[in-house]
Design a protein around this motif. Structure first.
Motif, PDB file in Angstrom:
ATOM      1  N   ILE A 189       0.845  -1.202   0.000  1.00  0.00           N
ATOM      2  CA  ILE A 189       0.000   0.000   0.000  1.00  0.00           C
ATOM      3  C   ILE A 189       0.874   1.243   0.000  1.00  0.00           C
ATOM      4  CG2 ILE A 189      -1.676   1.347   1.340  1.00  0.00           C
ATOM      5  CD1 ILE A 189      -2.956  -1.205   2.268  1.00  0.00           C
ATOM      6  N   ARG A 245      -6.534   3.456  -4.000  1.00  0.00           N
ATOM      7  CA  ARG A 245      -5.228   2.794  -4.153  1.00  0.00           C
ATOM      8  C   ARG A 245      -4.884   2.751  -5.636  1.00  0.00           C
ATOM      9  NH1 ARG A 245      -5.663  -2.408   0.035  1.00  0.00           N
ATOM     10  NH2 ARG A 245      -6.595  -1.210   1.737  1.00  0.00           N
ATOM     11  N   GLU A 283      -3.769   0.875  -8.134  1.00  0.00           N
ATOM     12  CA  GLU A 283      -3.517  -0.524  -8.449  1.00  0.00           C
ATOM     13  C   GLU A 283      -3.868  -0.762  -9.911  1.00  0.00           C
ATOM     14  OE1 GLU A 283      -4.091  -3.503  -5.483  1.00  0.00           O
ATOM     15  OE2 GLU A 283      -5.735  -2.350  -4.610  1.00  0.00           O
ATOM     16  N   GLY A 325     -12.881  -6.904  -9.605  1.00  0.00           N
ATOM     17  CA  GLY A 325     -12.767  -6.918  -8.143  1.00  0.00           C
ATOM     18  C   GLY A 325     -11.658  -6.044  -7.593  1.00  0.00           C
ATOM     19  N   ARG A 326     -10.991  -5.284  -8.461  1.00  0.00           N
ATOM     20  CA  ARG A 326      -9.912  -4.413  -7.994  1.00  0.00           C
ATOM     21  C   ARG A 326     -10.040  -3.043  -8.650  1.00  0.00           C
ATOM     22  NH1 ARG A 326      -5.935  -5.700  -4.979  1.00  0.00           N
ATOM     23  NH2 ARG A 326      -5.897  -7.944  -5.200  1.00  0.00           N
ATOM     24  N   PHE A 327     -10.296  -2.046  -7.843  1.00  0.00           N
ATOM     25  CA  PHE A 327     -10.534  -0.703  -8.351  1.00  0.00           C
ATOM     26  C   PHE A 327      -9.526   0.278  -7.762  1.00  0.00           C
ATOM     27  CE2 PHE A 327     -14.470  -3.060  -8.234  1.00  0.00           C
ATOM     28  CZ  PHE A 327     -15.019  -2.826  -9.485  1.00  0.00           C
ATOM     29  N   PHE A 332     -12.349   2.317  -4.389  1.00  0.00           N
ATOM     30  CA  PHE A 332     -13.260   1.257  -3.971  1.00  0.00           C
ATOM     31  C   PHE A 332     -13.816   1.642  -2.609  1.00  0.00           C
ATOM     32  CE2 PHE A 332     -10.532  -0.874  -0.791  1.00  0.00           C
ATOM     33  CZ  PHE A 332      -9.316  -0.275  -1.085  1.00  0.00           C
ATOM     34  N   GLN A 377     -15.070   0.565   1.409  1.00  0.00           N
ATOM     35  CA  GLN A 377     -14.957  -0.384   2.513  1.00  0.00           C
ATOM     36  C   GLN A 377     -15.967  -0.074   3.602  1.00  0.00           C
ATOM     37  OE1 GLN A 377     -10.853  -0.148   3.839  1.00  0.00           O
ATOM     38  NE2 GLN A 377     -10.232  -1.865   2.550  1.00  0.00           N
ATOM     39  N   ARG A 400      -1.561 -11.560   6.816  1.00  0.00           N
ATOM     40  CA  ARG A 400      -2.000 -10.203   6.483  1.00  0.00           C
ATOM     41  C   ARG A 400      -0.833  -9.310   6.067  1.00  0.00           C
ATOM     42  NH1 ARG A 400      -5.861  -9.106   5.231  1.00  0.00           N
ATOM     43  NH2 ARG A 400      -6.221  -7.103   6.185  1.00  0.00           N
ATOM     44  N   GLN A 410      -9.953 -12.408  -7.050  1.00  0.00           N
ATOM     45  CA  GLN A 410      -9.939 -11.501  -5.894  1.00  0.00           C
ATOM     46  C   GLN A 410     -10.989 -11.984  -4.911  1.00  0.00           C
ATOM     47  OE1 GLN A 410      -7.366  -9.882  -6.325  1.00  0.00           O
ATOM     48  NE2 GLN A 410      -7.297 -10.109  -8.537  1.00  0.00           N
ATOM     49  N   ILE A 424     -13.023 -11.076   0.766  1.00  0.00           N
ATOM     50  CA  ILE A 424     -14.026 -10.017   0.906  1.00  0.00           C
ATOM     51  C   ILE A 424     -13.846  -9.246   2.200  1.00  0.00           C
ATOM     52  CG2 ILE A 424     -15.764 -10.934  -0.651  1.00  0.00           C
ATOM     53  CD1 ILE A 424     -17.185 -12.187   1.653  1.00  0.00           C
ATOM     54  N   GLY A 446     -10.850  -8.547   5.582  1.00  0.00           N
ATOM     55  CA  GLY A 446      -9.621  -8.882   6.281  1.00  0.00           C
ATOM     56  C   GLY A 446      -9.490  -8.033   7.527  1.00  0.00           C
ATOM     57  N   ALA A 472     -11.673  -4.674   7.681  1.00  0.00           N
ATOM     58  CA  ALA A 472     -12.213  -3.894   6.571  1.00  0.00           C
ATOM     59  C   ALA A 472     -12.755  -4.854   5.531  1.00  0.00           C
ATOM     60  CB  ALA A 472     -11.123  -3.025   5.961  1.00  0.00           C
ATOM     61  N   GLY A 508     -14.519  -5.292   1.661  1.00  0.00           N
ATOM     62  CA  GLY A 508     -14.681  -4.656   0.354  1.00  0.00           C
ATOM     63  C   GLY A 508     -16.138  -4.704  -0.094  1.00  0.00           C
ATOM     64  N   ARG A 536     -16.763  -6.236  -3.568  1.00  0.00           N
ATOM     65  CA  ARG A 536     -16.635  -7.698  -3.627  1.00  0.00           C
ATOM     66  C   ARG A 536     -17.805  -8.395  -2.943  1.00  0.00           C
ATOM     67  NH1 ARG A 536     -10.141  -8.560  -2.751  1.00  0.00           N
ATOM     68  NH2 ARG A 536      -9.513  -6.945  -4.247  1.00  0.00           N
TER      69      ARG A 536
END
Ligand code: ATP
Ligand code: MG
Length: 423
Positions: free
Chosen positions: A60, A112, A114, A119-121, A124, A126, A257, A277, A280, A282, A304, A306, A309
């Motif tokens: 991150i 972020r 990325e 499933g990855r934005f 996004f 949380q 983690r 991904q 959902i 963690g 947190a 997602g 997701r």
């Protein structure tokens, strides 16, 4: 050329937003039942907060932050997560002075940088909770059980809850030694990132998604093998409480983690059906974080989740509620005077909480009825010149094809009766 939205972001439009509202409402009710209160913090913070609070060695901070200099030449970052912000607020707003523990939740956008994919934005959302000021195992169990019960409420199935204990700095030092010993001979076969992690944070090699790193770490000593007595007792108690509460979990000794400030309990929830991904949610305990960012020593734990997701999982499992008509009744006013009277009637209905509408495009009677039907509206309220002269309103039930006439003075009451019956 028309301007497009930034890569990795989404417009949430009517038709989809209802699903978000449904999920958010369910989250809010579960949080209420567990006694958690909402917190909202700024969308951007001093970059240093995340460097210290998330950890310099994490993906991150190293690769994914949206960092910029503001006009006052301060380094600012769009928040990539919210735990650090909540802890900052806990210290800055002196929440430690209030009755403890603080049980907080948040829902909001995170940022972020990325590679966007399913499933990855880049923006996004949380939902997360944080409990600050309590170190008992029962707290860890409450946090995990809140997630579990939220998913149950939503009707999700096939979830895997993985739990582990990463220990405290004392037992982790022993693990670190053993792990480095184990990996020393295999170091050259690890990815570049992991070779770098070898010195700085070897624990995270267990977390690497690279298949060859996963292969090289098969049989590596796990944190669970080196837990000190305090951490081990804590973990056993968490598991016992969860088991009795009906939470189905799996102890996964490889779960570590990505963040540096985690201590003791770590957990993750997975759903295979949503693709690569699959994580959902963690979370875990972070007893060193508040101190790390300059506050009094304070235990903390949270997770947190997602939102995108979870919505994807609800979608594939067909667990999203059906779309309902937005309006209860449409006024069909014919003629200028009827429109003026009808508009006033709608105001009365709306002020009593009934969602009602009228034609705003000057359509013909036929087209107004068609539009009401298309929207799935139950009632048409017909007010023509002739009705107006007799001070009545026609209420047509579009589902049953029946209609009745009521006097205009009684109209609000009559319509409200139907509305109450329908709700
Ligand atoms: P991943 O391994 O998928 O990168 P992570 O470890 O970076 O996840 P956390 O920082 O723990 O994730 O965030 C918690 C949850 O937020 C994840 O389990 C996931 O559901 C969601 N999440 C994280 N990054 C993204 C993203 N870029 N787009 C959508 N959801 C995300
Ligand atoms: Mg990530």
């Amino acid at each position: 050329m028309a301007i497009q939205r930034p890569k990795g972001t989404q417009d949430l439009l009517p038709g989809t937003i209802e699903q978000w509202q449904y999920l958010e409402e369910t989250i809010r009710s579960v949080c209420r039942e567990y006694g958690y209160e909402e917190i909202r913090t700024p969308m951007f913070e001093a970059t240093e907060l995340f460097q210290r609070g998330v950890g310099q060695t994490t993906d991150i901070v190293k690769k994914e932050m949206y960092t910029f200099q503001d006009k006052g030449d301060r380094s600012m970052t769009l928040r990539p997560e919210m735990t650090a912000s909540v802890c900052r607020a806990y210290v800055e707003d002196k929440l430690y002075g209030q009755p403890q523990p603080m049980k907080l939740y948040y829902i909001g956008p995170m940022f972020r940088y990325e590679r966007p994919q399913s499933g990855r934005f880049r923006q996004f959302h949380q939902f997360g909770i944080e409990v600050l000021g309590a170190d008992q195992p029962i707290v860890d169990a409450e946090v995990i059980s809140l997630v579990w019960n939220l998913y149950k409420r939503l009707g999700l199935i096939g979830l895997e809850v993985h739990v582990n204990s990463v220990g405290c700095p004392i037992c982790r030092a022993r693990h670190r030694e053993q792990l480095q010993e184990f990996l020393a001979a295999r170091k050259s076969k690890l990815c570049n990132d992991c070779q770098e992690r070898f010195e700085r944070n070897p624990l995270r090699i267990l977390d690497c998604k690279n298949p060859s790193c996963q292969e090289e770490t098969v049989g590596a000593p796990t944190t669970k093998d080196t837990l000190c007595e305090d951490c081990s007792t804590h973990f056993e108690k968490v598991l016992a409480i969860l088991g009795r509460a009906g939470v189905v979990y799996r102890v996964n000794p490889r779960l570590v983690r990505g963040l540096d400030y985690y201590t003791k309990t770590a957990f993750e929830v997975m759903v295979e059906e949503i693709g690569a991904q699959s994580a959902i949610c963690g979370g875990g305990r972070y007893d060193k974080l508040v101190e790390e960012i300059g506050g009094p020593p304070t235990p903390g734990i949270g997770f947190a989740m997602g939102i995108e997701r979870v919505l994807a999982a609800l979608q594939v499992q067909h667990k999203l509620p059906e779309e309902k008509p937005k309006l209860f009744a449409m006024l069909i006013a014919l003629g200028e005077q009827a429109q003026i009277e009808g508009f006033a009637l709608l105001s009365d209905l709306r002020s009593q909480g009934m969602p009602v509408g009228m034609d705003l495009l000057g359509r013909s009677l036929k087209n107004q009825l068609k539009s009401a039907n298309r929207q799935g509206v139950r009632y048409a309220l017909i007010l023509g010149e002739e009705e107006l002269a007799r001070k009545v309103l026609v209420i047509r039930d579009l589902t049953l094809g029946e209609q009745m006439e009521v006097s205009l003075v009684d109209a609000v009451e009559e319509i409200n009766k139907k509305y109450q019956r329908g709700v």
